[in-house]
Design a protein around this motif. Structure first.
Motif, PDB file in Angstrom:
ATOM      1  N   GLN A 415       0.848  -1.202   0.000  1.00  0.00           N
ATOM      2  CA  GLN A 415       0.000   0.000   0.000  1.00  0.00           C
ATOM      3  C   GLN A 415       0.877   1.243   0.000  1.00  0.00           C
ATOM      4  OE1 GLN A 415      -1.360   1.818   3.453  1.00  0.00           O
ATOM      5  NE2 GLN A 415      -1.770   3.452   1.975  1.00  0.00           N
ATOM      6  N   PHE A 416       0.538   2.184  -0.903  1.00  0.00           N
ATOM      7  CA  PHE A 416       1.291   3.425  -1.080  1.00  0.00           C
ATOM      8  C   PHE A 416       0.338   4.604  -0.938  1.00  0.00           C
ATOM      9  CE2 PHE A 416       2.935   0.028  -3.706  1.00  0.00           C
ATOM     10  CZ  PHE A 416       4.308   0.066  -3.530  1.00  0.00           C
ATOM     11  N   ALA A 417       0.895   5.776  -0.574  1.00  0.00           N
ATOM     12  CA  ALA A 417       0.071   6.981  -0.440  1.00  0.00           C
ATOM     13  C   ALA A 417       0.881   8.198  -0.861  1.00  0.00           C
ATOM     14  CB  ALA A 417      -0.419   7.142   0.995  1.00  0.00           C
ATOM     15  N   GLU A 418       0.206   9.126  -1.510  1.00  0.00           N
ATOM     16  CA  GLU A 418       0.861  10.354  -1.965  1.00  0.00           C
ATOM     17  C   GLU A 418       1.607  11.034  -0.821  1.00  0.00           C
ATOM     18  OE1 GLU A 418      -0.145  14.820  -3.752  1.00  0.00           O
ATOM     19  OE2 GLU A 418      -1.783  13.449  -3.234  1.00  0.00           O
ATOM     20  N   GLY A 419       2.823  11.474  -1.109  1.00  0.00           N
ATOM     21  CA  GLY A 419       3.612  12.243  -0.154  1.00  0.00           C
ATOM     22  C   GLY A 419       4.322  11.424   0.897  1.00  0.00           C
ATOM     23  N   SER A 420       4.068  10.119   0.958  1.00  0.00           N
ATOM     24  CA  SER A 420       4.690   9.289   1.980  1.00  0.00           C
ATOM     25  C   SER A 420       5.849   8.487   1.395  1.00  0.00           C
ATOM     26  CB  SER A 420       3.677   8.332   2.604  1.00  0.00           C
ATOM     27  OG  SER A 420       4.319   7.505   3.558  1.00  0.00           O
ATOM     28  N   PRO A 429       5.428  -1.550   7.438  1.00  0.00           N
ATOM     29  CA  PRO A 429       5.913  -0.460   6.595  1.00  0.00           C
ATOM     30  C   PRO A 429       7.438  -0.447   6.448  1.00  0.00           C
ATOM     31  CG  PRO A 429       4.227   0.335   8.092  1.00  0.00           C
ATOM     32  CD  PRO A 429       4.583  -1.049   8.533  1.00  0.00           C
ATOM     33  N   ARG A 430       7.891  -0.137   5.229  1.00  0.00           N
ATOM     34  CA  ARG A 430       9.314   0.037   4.936  1.00  0.00           C
ATOM     35  C   ARG A 430       9.504   1.317   4.114  1.00  0.00           C
ATOM     36  NH1 ARG A 430       9.722  -2.890   8.445  1.00  0.00           N
ATOM     37  NH2 ARG A 430      10.833  -4.900   8.584  1.00  0.00           N
ATOM     38  N   GLN A 431      10.646   1.975   4.345  1.00  0.00           N
ATOM     39  CA  GLN A 431      10.927   3.252   3.681  1.00  0.00           C
ATOM     40  C   GLN A 431      11.458   3.018   2.275  1.00  0.00           C
ATOM     41  OE1 GLN A 431      12.497   6.631   5.914  1.00  0.00           O
ATOM     42  NE2 GLN A 431      14.207   6.727   4.463  1.00  0.00           N
ATOM     43  N   LEU A 444       3.134   7.718  -8.407  1.00  0.00           N
ATOM     44  CA  LEU A 444       4.428   7.276  -8.930  1.00  0.00           C
ATOM     45  C   LEU A 444       5.372   6.953  -7.774  1.00  0.00           C
ATOM     46  CD1 LEU A 444       3.117   9.054 -11.255  1.00  0.00           C
ATOM     47  CD2 LEU A 444       5.455   9.652 -11.912  1.00  0.00           C
ATOM     48  N   VAL A 445       6.181   5.904  -7.953  1.00  0.00           N
ATOM     49  CA  VAL A 445       7.225   5.572  -6.978  1.00  0.00           C
ATOM     50  C   VAL A 445       8.514   5.269  -7.722  1.00  0.00           C
ATOM     51  CG1 VAL A 445       5.563   4.646  -5.320  1.00  0.00           C
ATOM     52  CG2 VAL A 445       6.714   3.094  -6.934  1.00  0.00           C
ATOM     53  N   SER A 446       9.613   5.237  -6.979  1.00  0.00           N
ATOM     54  CA  SER A 446      10.924   4.957  -7.569  1.00  0.00           C
ATOM     55  C   SER A 446      10.944   3.559  -8.175  1.00  0.00           C
ATOM     56  CB  SER A 446      12.015   5.074  -6.507  1.00  0.00           C
ATOM     57  OG  SER A 446      13.191   4.404  -6.906  1.00  0.00           O
ATOM     58  N   ILE A 447      11.248   3.490  -9.474  1.00  0.00           N
ATOM     59  CA  ILE A 447      11.344   2.197 -10.132  1.00  0.00           C
ATOM     60  C   ILE A 447      12.558   1.433  -9.627  1.00  0.00           C
ATOM     61  CG2 ILE A 447      12.619   3.114 -12.114  1.00  0.00           C
ATOM     62  CD1 ILE A 447      11.198   1.041 -13.849  1.00  0.00           C
ATOM     63  N   GLU A 448      13.617   2.173  -9.246  1.00  0.00           N
ATOM     64  CA  GLU A 448      14.809   1.510  -8.730  1.00  0.00           C
ATOM     65  C   GLU A 448      14.493   0.756  -7.437  1.00  0.00           C
ATOM     66  OE1 GLU A 448      16.248   5.532 -10.470  1.00  0.00           O
ATOM     67  OE2 GLU A 448      14.496   4.742  -9.425  1.00  0.00           O
ATOM     68  N   TRP A 449      13.744   1.429  -6.531  1.00  0.00           N
ATOM     69  CA  TRP A 449      13.408   0.797  -5.260  1.00  0.00           C
ATOM     70  C   TRP A 449      12.472  -0.393  -5.478  1.00  0.00           C
ATOM     71  CZ3 TRP A 449       8.783  -0.060  -2.693  1.00  0.00           C
ATOM     72  CH2 TRP A 449       8.904  -0.541  -1.379  1.00  0.00           C
ATOM     73  N   PHE A 450      11.440  -0.196  -6.277  1.00  0.00           N
ATOM     74  CA  PHE A 450      10.453  -1.260  -6.476  1.00  0.00           C
ATOM     75  C   PHE A 450      11.096  -2.477  -7.138  1.00  0.00           C
ATOM     76  CE2 PHE A 450       6.952  -3.601  -8.229  1.00  0.00           C
ATOM     77  CZ  PHE A 450       5.904  -3.396  -7.344  1.00  0.00           C
ATOM     78  N   ALA A 451      11.875  -2.226  -8.189  1.00  0.00           N
ATOM     79  CA  ALA A 451      12.485  -3.337  -8.919  1.00  0.00           C
ATOM     80  C   ALA A 451      13.500  -4.082  -8.061  1.00  0.00           C
ATOM     81  CB  ALA A 451      13.143  -2.832 -10.191  1.00  0.00           C
ATOM     82  N   GLY A 452      14.319  -3.316  -7.331  1.00  0.00           N
ATOM     83  CA  GLY A 452      15.367  -3.950  -6.546  1.00  0.00           C
ATOM     84  C   GLY A 452      14.893  -4.535  -5.236  1.00  0.00           C
ATOM     85  N   TYR A 453      14.167  -3.734  -4.436  1.00  0.00           N
ATOM     86  CA  TYR A 453      13.784  -4.153  -3.089  1.00  0.00           C
ATOM     87  C   TYR A 453      12.587  -5.106  -3.102  1.00  0.00           C
ATOM     88  CZ  TYR A 453      12.831  -3.793   1.925  1.00  0.00           C
ATOM     89  OH  TYR A 453      12.635  -4.080   3.258  1.00  0.00           O
TER      90      TYR A 453
END
Length: 512
Positions: A415-420, A429-431, A444-453
């Motif tokens: 689960q994601f939320a704008e501004g968080s 929860p993880r940063q 939108l979120v970081s593709i680097e974080w999503f793909a890697g983590y």
């Protein structure tokens, strides 16, 4: 039966600063520079001298593998050295002799007749001798039929066919730097004698390959072509084009002649960035090599053979046929590529639309800096709807997509939320690398974080473009430019759109 490749140990000369140390010819010395690496001088490489044409004596080198017995026709590889090099130098600065040991073909490495420089078009016309006073230039004759080195190569092909059982439909040529220029010149004028050609680091001047109206200058027609371009190849001074333009113009030239599908299959393996083009008349391979300087990689001969030459043949009717190759020319089965500012992506080698453009975002520190700021990280943020499509996740949203939930194939709930900056993973929860952004109605979120983590994928970043795969891949700058052209809907561009084609030196004549 496949022969065995054996890499011999050599003594590295780390203090060497010569372009071609002569001691490499008579000792087991090897050199390593980020553009030219060498193998130990092959024991079976034979030096030859003789008059081939024009009453002039030339020098060439021949490598015949131990497996050759003349009982069946074998391919012939012709390797052309770079400027100020030699045939034996090309033999050790490439791995052709090692490929020959495995595949059983014969190699020919001729010397340029004069000053170790090939007489090629596109150098003397714009060369400023004051900027390179130690570089000799051999002027080419106006008519290619009078070019001694061109005729010497033709004569050497005939001699090799007389001395060995050569398969006339499987003759290939490869060159590096000025040898690449000579290979291209030979292919344009006498390519009917070849099934394919390859070259690294030496794109031809636009005025050599195109008329001012964008029509091609060519006497020989189609053949399989491989173009390698090191990412850090560089340009001579005083050019009106940059590396991206000269690379495109040369690629478009053979795409036009070979009648290639403008959209290639892309595969990135390690630092090798491949674009495989299928043509109606012949095929084309483009290779961008990450972090490589002017020259060629020591494994390129294996790549030429494994991906292209191993399946290529010129038929008796003059056409080119491409059968199965040692390594198939296929794109990456899984890959996602996105770039800052573009509202489309390359997903498994297909351009797809996104619901919002990718956004390059900076992570800042500003506390305690009296109004200043420091950039601590930069990331490419992409719509979660794209990531759901890519990884087969179930997507749901609330509050006009300001809150998004994903259910992954393995059952994890995100689960994601704008501004968080937090992502809630199964109530834990993880940063992330940076906070979630809301752009054009999409989260939108970081593709680097999503793909890697989250997905444990490999990713590579170059010039605000990210390439995600399931294997090691390092994106390179020239490939970034090629993919951006795909995103822009311009995989092939009219040569007349380039100033380097339409604005040519006044002494250059257009062909009729």
């Amino acid at each position: 039966m496949e022969g065995k490749v054996i890499i011999r140990a050599g003594h590295p000369d780390d203090a060497n600063r010569e372009y071609l140390p002569e001691k490499c010819k008579t000792t087991d010395t090897v050199v390593n520079e980020n553009g030219n690496n060498s193998i130990v001088m092959p024991e079976r490489l034979q030096e030859h001298h003789g008059v081939i044409c024009d009453g002039l004596e030339d020098e060439w080198y021949v490598y015949v593998p131990e497996s050759y017995d003349g009982s069946h026709p074998v391919p012939l590889i012709i390797g052309l050295h770079g400027g100020l090099m030699t045939g034996w130098g090309h033999a050790i600065y490439t791995s052709w002799c090692l490929v020959a040991d495995r595949e059983g073909f014969i190699c020919l490495f001729p010397n340029a007749h004069e000053k170790r420089m090939w007489p090629v078009e596109g150098i003397s016309e714009t060369f400023d001798a004051s900027k390179a006073p130690d570089l000799p230039v051999v002027l080419p004759p106006a008519d290619i039929k009078d070019n001694h080195d061109n005729n010497m190569i033709l004569g050497l092909i005939q001699r090799m066919e007389q001395d060995y059982n050569i398969d006339k439909g499987r003759i290939f040529m490869q060159g590096m730097s000025m040898g690449n220029l000579m290979t291209s010149q030979f292919a344009r004028s006498c390519g009917k004698f070849l099934a394919g050609c390859a070259g690294s680091g030496g794109p031809s001047e636009p005025f050599v390959i195109f008329n001012r109206d964008g029509s091609v200058k060519n006497l020989a027609g189609a053949l399989d072509v491989w173009q390698s371009r090191p990412e850090k190849n560089g340009l001579p001074p005083g050019k009106i084009y940059d590396e991206f333009e000269i690379t495109k113009v040369n690629r478009f030239y053979w795409m036009k002649i070979n009648e290639c599908d403008p959209v290639p299959q892309i595969s990135i393996r390690g630092e090798d960035n491949f674009a495989f083009y299928k043509g109606k008349k012949a095929d084309l391979v483009f290779l961008d090599i990450k972090n490589r300087d002017h020259g060629q990689t020591l494994d390129e001969a294996f790549l030429y053979w494994d991906y292209l030459f191993s399946g290529a043949r010129r038929n008796e009717d003059g056409t080119i046929s491409n059968g199965p190759t040692r390594i198939p020319r296929t794109g990456d089965k899984f890959a996602l590529c996105v770039s800052d500012g573009y509202a489309n992506a390359l997903l498994n080698n297909e351009v797809v639309d996104m619901k919002a453009p990718a956004c390059w975002w900076q992570k800042l520190k500003y506390h305690g800096l009296n109004g200043g700021q420091i950039v601590r990280g930069e990331y490419l943020c992409v719509p979660l709807s794209l990531l759901a499509k890519t990884f087969g996740a179930e997507y749901s949203s609330e509050d006009s997509n300001r809150v998004v939930k994903l259910t992954l194939k393995d059952g994890r709930h995100l689960q994601f939320a704008e501004g968080s900056i937090l992502c809630n993973i199964d109530n834990d929860p993880r940063q992330m690398f940076c906070e979630a952004l809301y752009r054009e109605g999409e989260l939108l979120v970081s593709i680097e974080w999503f793909a890697g983590y989250i997905m444990n994928c490999q990713y590579s970043v170059c010039d605000k473009m990210v390439y995600v795969t399931d294997h090691h891949a390092v994106l390179s700058a020239l490939m970034v430019d090629l993919i951006r052209d795909l995103f822009a809907g311009k995989p092939y561009q009219d040569p007349k759109s380039f100033e380097s084609v339409t604005v040519q030196p006044p002494m250059i004549r257009d062909w009729n």
